[in-house]
Motif scaffolding. Structure first.
Motif, PDB file in Angstrom:
ATOM      1  N   LEU A 176       0.813  -1.221   0.000  1.00 11.09           N
ATOM      2  CA  LEU A 176       0.000   0.000   0.000  1.00 11.09           C
ATOM      3  C   LEU A 176       0.847   1.273   0.000  1.00 11.09           C
ATOM      4  O   LEU A 176       0.346   2.346  -0.330  1.00 11.09           O
ATOM      5  CB  LEU A 176      -0.926   0.024   1.220  1.00 11.09           C
ATOM      6  N   GLY A 177       2.125   1.147   0.356  1.00 10.65           N
ATOM      7  CA  GLY A 177       2.984   2.326   0.470  1.00 10.65           C
ATOM      8  C   GLY A 177       3.439   2.897  -0.858  1.00 10.65           C
ATOM      9  O   GLY A 177       3.931   4.024  -0.910  1.00 10.65           O
ATOM     10  N   ASP A 178       3.274   2.172  -1.924  1.00  7.97           N
ATOM     11  CA  ASP A 178       3.720   2.626  -3.240  1.00  7.97           C
ATOM     12  C   ASP A 178       2.626   3.466  -3.902  1.00  7.97           C
ATOM     13  O   ASP A 178       1.480   3.029  -4.023  1.00  7.97           O
ATOM     14  CB  ASP A 178       4.053   1.415  -4.117  1.00  7.97           C
ATOM     15  N   GLU A 179       2.990   4.664  -4.333  1.00  6.07           N
ATOM     16  CA  GLU A 179       2.022   5.593  -4.935  1.00  6.07           C
ATOM     17  C   GLU A 179       1.368   5.013  -6.197  1.00  6.07           C
ATOM     18  O   GLU A 179       0.176   5.194  -6.435  1.00  6.07           O
ATOM     19  CB  GLU A 179       2.730   6.909  -5.270  1.00  6.07           C
ATOM     20  N   MET A 180       2.128   4.282  -6.995  1.00 10.17           N
ATOM     21  CA  MET A 180       1.575   3.709  -8.222  1.00 10.17           C
ATOM     22  C   MET A 180       0.528   2.641  -7.886  1.00 10.17           C
ATOM     23  O   MET A 180      -0.511   2.548  -8.529  1.00 10.17           O
ATOM     24  CB  MET A 180       2.702   3.114  -9.070  1.00 10.17           C
ATOM     25  N   ARG A 181       0.808   1.846  -6.851  1.00 12.02           N
ATOM     26  CA  ARG A 181      -0.168   0.826  -6.463  1.00 12.02           C
ATOM     27  C   ARG A 181      -1.411   1.455  -5.837  1.00 12.02           C
ATOM     28  O   ARG A 181      -2.524   0.963  -6.022  1.00 12.02           O
ATOM     29  CB  ARG A 181       0.484  -0.199  -5.526  1.00 12.02           C
ATOM     30  N   GLN A 182      -1.238   2.546  -5.127  1.00  7.39           N
ATOM     31  CA  GLN A 182      -2.397   3.275  -4.603  1.00  7.39           C
ATOM     32  C   GLN A 182      -3.271   3.747  -5.760  1.00  7.39           C
ATOM     33  O   GLN A 182      -4.494   3.605  -5.729  1.00  7.39           O
ATOM     34  CB  GLN A 182      -1.940   4.477  -3.766  1.00  7.39           C
ATOM     35  N   HIS A 183      -2.630   4.286  -6.786  1.00  9.49           N
ATOM     36  CA  HIS A 183      -3.366   4.757  -7.964  1.00  9.49           C
ATOM     37  C   HIS A 183      -4.054   3.589  -8.679  1.00  9.49           C
ATOM     38  O   HIS A 183      -5.203   3.705  -9.120  1.00  9.49           O
ATOM     39  CB  HIS A 183      -2.412   5.492  -8.906  1.00  9.49           C
ATOM     40  N   LEU A 184      -3.363   2.457  -8.766  1.00 15.91           N
ATOM     41  CA  LEU A 184      -3.928   1.271  -9.416  1.00 15.91           C
ATOM     42  C   LEU A 184      -5.199   0.822  -8.695  1.00 15.91           C
ATOM     43  O   LEU A 184      -6.212   0.525  -9.336  1.00 15.91           O
ATOM     44  CB  LEU A 184      -2.885   0.152  -9.417  1.00 15.91           C
ATOM     45  N   ILE A 185      -5.164   0.792  -7.373  1.00 14.38           N
ATOM     46  CA  ILE A 185      -6.350   0.420  -6.597  1.00 14.38           C
ATOM     47  C   ILE A 185      -7.496   1.387  -6.896  1.00 14.38           C
ATOM     48  O   ILE A 185      -8.633   0.966  -7.117  1.00 14.38           O
ATOM     49  CB  ILE A 185      -6.041   0.391  -5.086  1.00 14.38           C
ATOM     50  N   LEU A 186      -7.198   2.670  -6.930  1.00 13.17           N
ATOM     51  CA  LEU A 186      -8.241   3.672  -7.220  1.00 13.17           C
ATOM     52  C   LEU A 186      -8.800   3.499  -8.626  1.00 13.17           C
ATOM     53  O   LEU A 186     -10.016   3.605  -8.830  1.00 13.17           O
ATOM     54  CB  LEU A 186      -7.695   5.088  -7.026  1.00 13.17           C
ATOM     55  N   VAL A 187      -7.940   3.231  -9.596  1.00 15.23           N
ATOM     56  CA  VAL A 187      -8.400   3.010 -10.976  1.00 15.23           C
ATOM     57  C   VAL A 187      -9.369   1.836 -11.009  1.00 15.23           C
ATOM     58  O   VAL A 187     -10.426   1.899 -11.637  1.00 15.23           O
ATOM     59  CB  VAL A 187      -7.199   2.783 -11.930  1.00 15.23           C
ATOM     60  N   MET A 188      -9.012   0.765 -10.331  1.00 17.40           N
ATOM     61  CA  MET A 188      -9.880  -0.415 -10.312  1.00 17.40           C
ATOM     62  C   MET A 188     -11.214  -0.103  -9.634  1.00 17.40           C
ATOM     63  O   MET A 188     -12.265  -0.511 -10.126  1.00 17.40           O
ATOM     64  CB  MET A 188      -9.177  -1.579  -9.603  1.00 17.40           C
ATOM     65  N   MET A 189     -11.170   0.631  -8.545  1.00 19.04           N
ATOM     66  CA  MET A 189     -12.401   0.948  -7.817  1.00 19.04           C
ATOM     67  C   MET A 189     -13.273   1.927  -8.609  1.00 19.04           C
ATOM     68  O   MET A 189     -14.488   1.807  -8.620  1.00 19.04           O
ATOM     69  CB  MET A 189     -12.067   1.507  -6.439  1.00 19.04           C
ATOM     70  N   GLN A 190     -12.624   2.893  -9.266  1.00 17.49           N
ATOM     71  CA  GLN A 190     -13.368   3.912 -10.011  1.00 17.49           C
ATOM     72  C   GLN A 190     -13.932   3.385 -11.321  1.00 17.49           C
ATOM     73  O   GLN A 190     -14.814   4.004 -11.897  1.00 17.49           O
ATOM     74  CB  GLN A 190     -12.468   5.128 -10.277  1.00 17.49           C
ATOM     75  N   SER A 191     -13.440   2.248 -11.779  1.00 13.66           N
ATOM     76  CA  SER A 191     -13.929   1.713 -13.046  1.00 13.66           C
ATOM     77  C   SER A 191     -15.401   1.319 -12.950  1.00 13.66           C
ATOM     78  O   SER A 191     -16.096   1.261 -13.960  1.00 13.66           O
ATOM     79  CB  SER A 191     -13.098   0.504 -13.482  1.00 13.66           C
ATOM     80  N   GLY A 192     -15.856   1.035 -11.739  1.00 14.33           N
ATOM     81  CA  GLY A 192     -17.244   0.626 -11.553  1.00 14.33           C
ATOM     82  C   GLY A 192     -17.503  -0.800 -12.006  1.00 14.33           C
ATOM     83  O   GLY A 192     -18.626  -1.274 -11.982  1.00 14.33           O
ATOM     84  N   ASN A 193     -16.451  -1.489 -12.409  1.00 19.60           N
ATOM     85  CA  ASN A 193     -16.595  -2.858 -12.891  1.00 19.60           C
ATOM     86  C   ASN A 193     -16.231  -3.817 -11.767  1.00 19.60           C
ATOM     87  O   ASN A 193     -15.079  -4.200 -11.600  1.00 19.60           O
ATOM     88  CB  ASN A 193     -15.699  -3.093 -14.108  1.00 19.60           C
ATOM     89  N   CYS A 194     -17.205  -4.209 -10.991  1.00 17.17           N
ATOM     90  CA  CYS A 194     -16.972  -5.076  -9.835  1.00 17.17           C
ATOM     91  C   CYS A 194     -16.491  -6.465 -10.223  1.00 17.17           C
ATOM     92  O   CYS A 194     -15.922  -7.178  -9.409  1.00 17.17           O
ATOM     93  CB  CYS A 194     -18.247  -5.194  -8.993  1.00 17.17           C
ATOM     94  N   SER A 195     -16.711  -6.856 -11.474  1.00 18.43           N
ATOM     95  CA  SER A 195     -16.311  -8.201 -11.894  1.00 18.43           C
ATOM     96  C   SER A 195     -14.826  -8.282 -12.231  1.00 18.43           C
ATOM     97  O   SER A 195     -14.315  -9.364 -12.456  1.00 18.43           O
ATOM     98  CB  SER A 195     -17.144  -8.652 -13.091  1.00 18.43           C
ATOM     99  N   VAL A 220      -5.439  -6.739 -17.389  1.00 20.28           N
ATOM    100  CA  VAL A 220      -4.198  -5.969 -17.327  1.00 20.28           C
ATOM    101  C   VAL A 220      -4.171  -4.884 -18.397  1.00 20.28           C
ATOM    102  O   VAL A 220      -3.788  -3.742 -18.129  1.00 20.28           O
ATOM    103  CB  VAL A 220      -2.960  -6.893 -17.443  1.00 20.28           C
ATOM    104  N   ASN A 221      -4.603  -5.212 -19.618  1.00 19.81           N
ATOM    105  CA  ASN A 221      -4.597  -4.217 -20.707  1.00 19.81           C
ATOM    106  C   ASN A 221      -5.459  -3.005 -20.354  1.00 19.81           C
ATOM    107  O   ASN A 221      -5.077  -1.867 -20.638  1.00 19.81           O
ATOM    108  CB  ASN A 221      -5.114  -4.834 -22.006  1.00 19.81           C
ATOM    109  N   ASP A 222      -6.633  -3.248 -19.776  1.00 14.50           N
ATOM    110  CA  ASP A 222      -7.534  -2.148 -19.415  1.00 14.50           C
ATOM    111  C   ASP A 222      -6.927  -1.273 -18.330  1.00 14.50           C
ATOM    112  O   ASP A 222      -7.019  -0.041 -18.373  1.00 14.50           O
ATOM    113  CB  ASP A 222      -8.889  -2.691 -18.949  1.00 14.50           C
TER     114      ASP A 222
END
Length: 117
Positions: free
Chosen positions: A23-42, A46-48
């Motif tokens: 969780l301490g890495d800024e890029m991984r924090q951003h990755l988590i947010l991208v996944m959550m903001q996508s609205g795609n719970c399923s 990797v490409n997306d």
């Protein structure tokens, strides 16, 4: 008493090290947010994720592996496709939260050392 609490805190920090590093890495924090903001719970492929983050596929895969190993992200296979989704291991998160609360309690029990009266 304080020495015993600090020893216990050291153990808690050791147990939380993998999730803190993930969780301490800024890029991984951003990755988590991208996944959550996508609205795609399923899940997302990797490409997306790479397209949304403007990162290479290998870089995204590297970050996903760290998050997966720490129990923050899970992966589901559908045929030859892998879908990653945010689904944290609540035990690991609870350990992290408890460690932070314990550290806060130790700090608040110490006298003011700032020299400001």
């Amino acid at each position: 008493m304080l020495e015993k609490e600090i020893k216990k805190l050291a153990e808690e920090i050791n147990e939380s090290q993998e999730i803190m590093l993930a969780l301490g890495d800024e890029m991984r924090q951003h990755l988590i947010l991208v996944m959550m903001q996508s609205g795609n719970c399923s899940g997302m492929r990797v490409n997306d994720i790479a397209e949304n983050m403007k990162l290479s596929r290998p870089a995204v895969s590297h970050h996903l592996r760290i998050l997966k190993d720490a129990g923050i992200v899970k992966m589901r296979k559908e045929g030859t496709k892998n879908y990653y989704y945010f689904d944290a291991d609540m035990v690991a998160f609870d350990k992290l939260i408890n460690m932070l609360v314990h550290a806060k309690n130790i700090m608040s029990s110490l006298p003011d050392r700032s020299g400001n009266d």
